[in-house]
Design a protein around this motif. Structure first.
Motif, PDB file in Angstrom:
ATOM      1  N   TRP A  23       0.823  -1.132   0.022  1.00  0.00           N
ATOM      2  CA  TRP A  23       0.138   0.009  -0.026  1.00  0.00           C
ATOM      3  C   TRP A  23       0.948   1.331   0.121  1.00  0.00           C
ATOM      4  CZ3 TRP A  23      -0.242   3.568   4.071  1.00  0.00           C
ATOM      5  CH2 TRP A  23      -1.255   4.702   3.928  1.00  0.00           C
ATOM      6  N   LEU A  24       1.856   1.147   0.949  1.00  0.00           N
ATOM      7  CA  LEU A  24       2.954   2.408   0.981  1.00  0.00           C
ATOM      8  C   LEU A  24       3.517   2.506  -0.554  1.00  0.00           C
ATOM      9  CD1 LEU A  24       3.949   4.551   2.582  1.00  0.00           C
ATOM     10  CD2 LEU A  24       5.712   2.978   3.302  1.00  0.00           C
ATOM     11  N   GLN A  25       3.896   1.531  -1.013  1.00  0.00           N
ATOM     12  CA  GLN A  25       4.567   1.671  -2.396  1.00  0.00           C
ATOM     13  C   GLN A  25       3.632   2.447  -3.428  1.00  0.00           C
ATOM     14  OE1 GLN A  25       6.197  -2.173  -4.077  1.00  0.00           O
ATOM     15  NE2 GLN A  25       7.527  -1.222  -5.329  1.00  0.00           N
ATOM     16  N   GLU A  26       2.476   1.724  -3.413  1.00  0.00           N
ATOM     17  CA  GLU A  26       1.526   2.447  -4.225  1.00  0.00           C
ATOM     18  C   GLU A  26       1.169   4.050  -3.986  1.00  0.00           C
ATOM     19  OE1 GLU A  26      -1.997   0.058  -3.930  1.00  0.00           O
ATOM     20  OE2 GLU A  26      -1.202  -1.481  -4.960  1.00  0.00           O
ATOM     21  N   ILE A  27       1.154   4.308  -2.720  1.00  0.00           N
ATOM     22  CA  ILE A  27       0.956   5.698  -2.518  1.00  0.00           C
ATOM     23  C   ILE A  27       2.058   6.475  -2.809  1.00  0.00           C
ATOM     24  CG2 ILE A  27       0.635   7.510  -0.405  1.00  0.00           C
ATOM     25  CD1 ILE A  27      -1.924   5.839  -1.168  1.00  0.00           C
ATOM     26  N   HIS A  28       3.364   6.133  -2.589  1.00  0.00           N
ATOM     27  CA  HIS A  28       4.471   6.688  -2.973  1.00  0.00           C
ATOM     28  C   HIS A  28       4.842   6.847  -4.627  1.00  0.00           C
ATOM     29  CE1 HIS A  28       9.073   6.836  -3.895  1.00  0.00           C
ATOM     30  NE2 HIS A  28       8.882   7.632  -2.771  1.00  0.00           N
ATOM     31  N   SER A  29       4.396   5.847  -5.373  1.00  0.00           N
ATOM     32  CA  SER A  29       4.657   5.853  -6.681  1.00  0.00           C
ATOM     33  C   SER A  29       3.369   6.838  -7.403  1.00  0.00           C
ATOM     34  CB  SER A  29       4.398   4.682  -7.213  1.00  0.00           C
ATOM     35  OG  SER A  29       2.797   4.041  -7.012  1.00  0.00           O
ATOM     36  N   SER A  30       2.515   7.482  -6.786  1.00  0.00           N
ATOM     37  CA  SER A  30       1.277   8.181  -7.102  1.00  0.00           C
ATOM     38  C   SER A  30       1.826   9.706  -7.181  1.00  0.00           C
ATOM     39  CB  SER A  30       0.233   8.260  -6.030  1.00  0.00           C
ATOM     40  OG  SER A  30       0.330   8.688  -5.002  1.00  0.00           O
ATOM     41  N   SER A  31       3.121   9.973  -6.615  1.00  0.00           N
ATOM     42  CA  SER A  31       3.395  11.331  -6.580  1.00  0.00           C
ATOM     43  C   SER A  31       4.451  11.436  -8.001  1.00  0.00           C
ATOM     44  CB  SER A  31       4.479  11.689  -5.300  1.00  0.00           C
ATOM     45  OG  SER A  31       3.713  11.522  -4.300  1.00  0.00           O
ATOM     46  N   SER A  32       4.443  12.651  -8.318  1.00  0.00           N
ATOM     47  CA  SER A  32       4.893  12.729  -9.704  1.00  0.00           C
ATOM     48  C   SER A  32       6.647  13.405  -9.654  1.00  0.00           C
ATOM     49  CB  SER A  32       4.158  13.993 -10.425  1.00  0.00           C
ATOM     50  OG  SER A  32       4.238  15.083  -9.775  1.00  0.00           O
ATOM     51  N   TRP A  39       8.214  14.501   0.980  1.00  0.00           N
ATOM     52  CA  TRP A  39       6.974  15.229   1.587  1.00  0.00           C
ATOM     53  C   TRP A  39       6.027  14.306   1.972  1.00  0.00           C
ATOM     54  CZ3 TRP A  39       6.597  18.152   5.506  1.00  0.00           C
ATOM     55  CH2 TRP A  39       5.318  18.915   5.610  1.00  0.00           C
ATOM     56  N   LEU A  40       5.575  13.727   1.142  1.00  0.00           N
ATOM     57  CA  LEU A  40       4.628  12.534   1.272  1.00  0.00           C
ATOM     58  C   LEU A  40       5.082  11.463   2.100  1.00  0.00           C
ATOM     59  CD1 LEU A  40       1.951  11.237   0.316  1.00  0.00           C
ATOM     60  CD2 LEU A  40       3.221   9.774  -1.301  1.00  0.00           C
ATOM     61  N   LEU A  41       6.164  10.761   2.074  1.00  0.00           N
ATOM     62  CA  LEU A  41       6.615  10.065   3.028  1.00  0.00           C
ATOM     63  C   LEU A  41       6.972  10.389   4.409  1.00  0.00           C
ATOM     64  CD1 LEU A  41       9.244   7.862   0.824  1.00  0.00           C
ATOM     65  CD2 LEU A  41       6.947   7.181   1.544  1.00  0.00           C
ATOM     66  N   THR A  42       7.245  11.803   4.458  1.00  0.00           N
ATOM     67  CA  THR A  42       7.513  12.252   5.774  1.00  0.00           C
ATOM     68  C   THR A  42       6.136  12.509   6.519  1.00  0.00           C
ATOM     69  OG1 THR A  42       9.197  13.739   4.854  1.00  0.00           O
ATOM     70  CG2 THR A  42       7.930  14.703   6.850  1.00  0.00           C
ATOM     71  N   LEU A  43       4.974  12.981   5.812  1.00  0.00           N
ATOM     72  CA  LEU A  43       3.703  12.863   6.536  1.00  0.00           C
ATOM     73  C   LEU A  43       3.261  11.639   6.853  1.00  0.00           C
ATOM     74  CD1 LEU A  43       1.840  15.675   4.344  1.00  0.00           C
ATOM     75  CD2 LEU A  43       2.244  15.589   6.733  1.00  0.00           C
ATOM     76  N   ILE A  44       3.462  10.567   5.861  1.00  0.00           N
ATOM     77  CA  ILE A  44       2.901   9.234   6.295  1.00  0.00           C
ATOM     78  C   ILE A  44       3.688   8.595   7.693  1.00  0.00           C
ATOM     79  CG2 ILE A  44       3.106   6.871   5.552  1.00  0.00           C
ATOM     80  CD1 ILE A  44       2.291   7.844   2.716  1.00  0.00           C
ATOM     81  N   PHE A  81       9.892  18.935  11.359  1.00  0.00           N
ATOM     82  CA  PHE A  81      11.019  18.102  10.747  1.00  0.00           C
ATOM     83  C   PHE A  81      11.610  18.747   9.324  1.00  0.00           C
ATOM     84  CE2 PHE A  81      12.337  14.438   7.800  1.00  0.00           C
ATOM     85  CZ  PHE A  81      13.093  14.128   8.611  1.00  0.00           C
ATOM     86  N   GLY A  82      10.476  19.193   8.546  1.00  0.00           N
ATOM     87  CA  GLY A  82      10.975  19.780   7.240  1.00  0.00           C
ATOM     88  C   GLY A  82      11.577  21.036   7.378  1.00  0.00           C
ATOM     89  N   GLU A  83      11.470  21.995   8.493  1.00  0.00           N
ATOM     90  CA  GLU A  83      12.089  23.070   8.714  1.00  0.00           C
ATOM     91  C   GLU A  83      13.542  22.780   9.237  1.00  0.00           C
ATOM     92  OE1 GLU A  83       9.660  25.318  11.325  1.00  0.00           O
ATOM     93  OE2 GLU A  83       8.026  25.741   9.879  1.00  0.00           O
ATOM     94  N   ALA A  84      13.400  21.963  10.102  1.00  0.00           N
ATOM     95  CA  ALA A  84      14.728  21.694  10.613  1.00  0.00           C
ATOM     96  C   ALA A  84      15.883  20.990   9.787  1.00  0.00           C
ATOM     97  CB  ALA A  84      14.551  20.383  11.792  1.00  0.00           C
ATOM     98  N   LYS A  85      15.192  20.162   8.687  1.00  0.00           N
ATOM     99  CA  LYS A  85      16.378  19.815   7.487  1.00  0.00           C
ATOM    100  C   LYS A  85      16.557  20.852   6.598  1.00  0.00           C
ATOM    101  CE  LYS A  85      15.677  16.228   5.244  1.00  0.00           C
ATOM    102  NZ  LYS A  85      15.379  15.056   4.338  1.00  0.00           N
ATOM    103  N   ARG A  86      15.779  21.886   6.517  1.00  0.00           N
ATOM    104  CA  ARG A  86      16.077  23.060   5.611  1.00  0.00           C
ATOM    105  C   ARG A  86      17.131  23.995   6.398  1.00  0.00           C
ATOM    106  NH1 ARG A  86      10.549  22.724   4.147  1.00  0.00           N
ATOM    107  NH2 ARG A  86      10.089  23.979   5.867  1.00  0.00           N
ATOM    108  N   TRP A  87      16.920  24.043   7.954  1.00  0.00           N
ATOM    109  CA  TRP A  87      17.809  25.097   8.631  1.00  0.00           C
ATOM    110  C   TRP A  87      19.289  24.289   8.430  1.00  0.00           C
ATOM    111  CZ3 TRP A  87      20.920  24.159  12.999  1.00  0.00           C
ATOM    112  CH2 TRP A  87      21.157  25.240  13.663  1.00  0.00           C
ATOM    113  N   ILE A  88      19.361  22.966   8.815  1.00  0.00           N
ATOM    114  CA  ILE A  88      20.681  22.235   8.915  1.00  0.00           C
ATOM    115  C   ILE A  88      21.159  22.174   7.404  1.00  0.00           C
ATOM    116  CG2 ILE A  88      21.665  19.965   8.826  1.00  0.00           C
ATOM    117  CD1 ILE A  88      19.631  19.265  10.993  1.00  0.00           C
ATOM    118  N   ALA A  89      20.452  22.162   6.438  1.00  0.00           N
ATOM    119  CA  ALA A  89      21.248  22.082   5.000  1.00  0.00           C
ATOM    120  C   ALA A  89      21.709  23.537   4.691  1.00  0.00           C
ATOM    121  CB  ALA A  89      20.027  21.847   4.040  1.00  0.00           C
TER     122      ALA A  89
END
Length: 217
Positions: A23-32, A39-44, A81-89
Motif C-alpha cells: 500500500w505504501l509503495q502504491e501511495i509513494h508511486s502516485s507522486s510525480s 514530503w509524502l513519506l514524511t507526512l505518512i 522536521f522539514g524546517e529542521a532539515k532546511r535549517w541544517i542544509a
C-alpha cells in the motif's frame, strides 16, 4: 479518519490492502516529483507514529483516540522536521564530491559484505546493518537489528560478525567484508592476540568462522 482528514486526503479501502508495504509503495508511486515523494513519506511517517502512540495510550492509559488531534500533531511534527532539515542544509558546507567515497563492486563470483554500526554512549544501544551485493551491484541480502554494546568498537565488531553469519547461513562462500572501523579490521587481520577484552570474544569468533569461507578478504 486520520488518513482522509489529513492533508493527504487518502481514502482507505481495507478490502484492497493486502500488505502495508505494498500500500505504501502504491501511495509513494502516485507522486510525480521527488520532492513530493519526500514530503509524502514524511507526512505518512509521522502520521503512522502518532497513530501508534495514540493506540498505545488507548490500550495502556485508556485515553480516547481523537483523530483530529492525531492529524494536528502529526502535521506539526512533519512541518518541524522539514524546517529542521532546511535549517541544517543552509548551514552545512557543500560536499566535496572529488573526495567522496564510492562503492567499488567485487570481482565476478564474489559477494561484497558492507557493514556498519551506530552506537549511543548515553544509552549503550546500537544499530547494526549489513548489506550484501554482487559484481553488478545487485543487493543479494542484508540485515538490520538493534542491540546493546559497551563501546563503539564492540558495535562495529558485532556488525562484522552479523555479516559473516549472514553469508554462512545463506551458503555464500566467496566474500569481501568491508567496514570503516579500521581498528577492528586491523585486529581481525592481525596475527597477534587481541588486547581489547571487550572485542576479544567477537574477533575470535569472526576469525574462527572466516575459516569456513573458500575465499574471504
Amino acid at each position: 479518519m486520520v488518513w482522509f482528514g489529513s492533508p493527504l486526503g487518502i481514502r482507505i479501502d481495507k478490502q484492497k490492502i493486502s500488505k502495508f508495504d505494498k500500500w505504501l509503495q502504491e501511495i509513494h508511486s502516485s507522486s510525480s516529483t521527488a520532492a513530493d515523494r519526500k514530503w509524502l513519506l514524511t507526512l505518512i511517517s509521522f502520521f503512522c507514529w502518532k497513530i501508534w502512540t495514540a493506540r498505545c495510550e488507548f490500550i495502556y492509559q485508556m485515553k480516547p483516540i481523537l483523530p483530529q488531534s492525531i492529524i494536528l500533531s502529526g502535521s506539526n511534527l512533519a512541518s518541524e522536521f522539514g524546517e529542521a532539515k532546511r535549517w541544517i542544509a543552509s548551514r552545512l558546507p557543500l560536499p566535496n564530491h572529488s573526495h567522496s567515497s564510492k562503492w567499488i563492486p567485487p570481482p565476478p563470483g564474489i559477494v561484497k559484505i558492507n557493514v556498519d554500526a551506530a552506537w549511543s554512549d548515553a544509552s549503550k544501544a546500537c544499530g547494526l546493518g549489513v548489506v550484501l551485493r554482487d559484481h553488478p551491484g545487485a543487493v543479494v541480502g542484508g540485515s538490520i537489528r538493534s542491540d546493546m554494546c559497551g563501546s563503539a568498537l564492540v558495535a562495529e565488531a558485532k556488525a562484522i560478525l552479523d555479516g559473516v553469519n549472514y553469508a554462512l547461513q545463506h551458503d555464500i562462500t566467496k566474500v569481501i567484508v568491508e567496514s570503516d572501523a579500521l581498528e577492528v579490521v586491523s585486529e581481525i587481520q592481525s596475527k597477534r592476540k587481541n588486547k581489547n577484552w571487550m572485542t576479544y570474544p567477537l574477533i575470535e569468533e569472526i576469525r574462527r568462522k572466516s575459516l569456513r569461507f573458500s575465499e574471504i578478504s
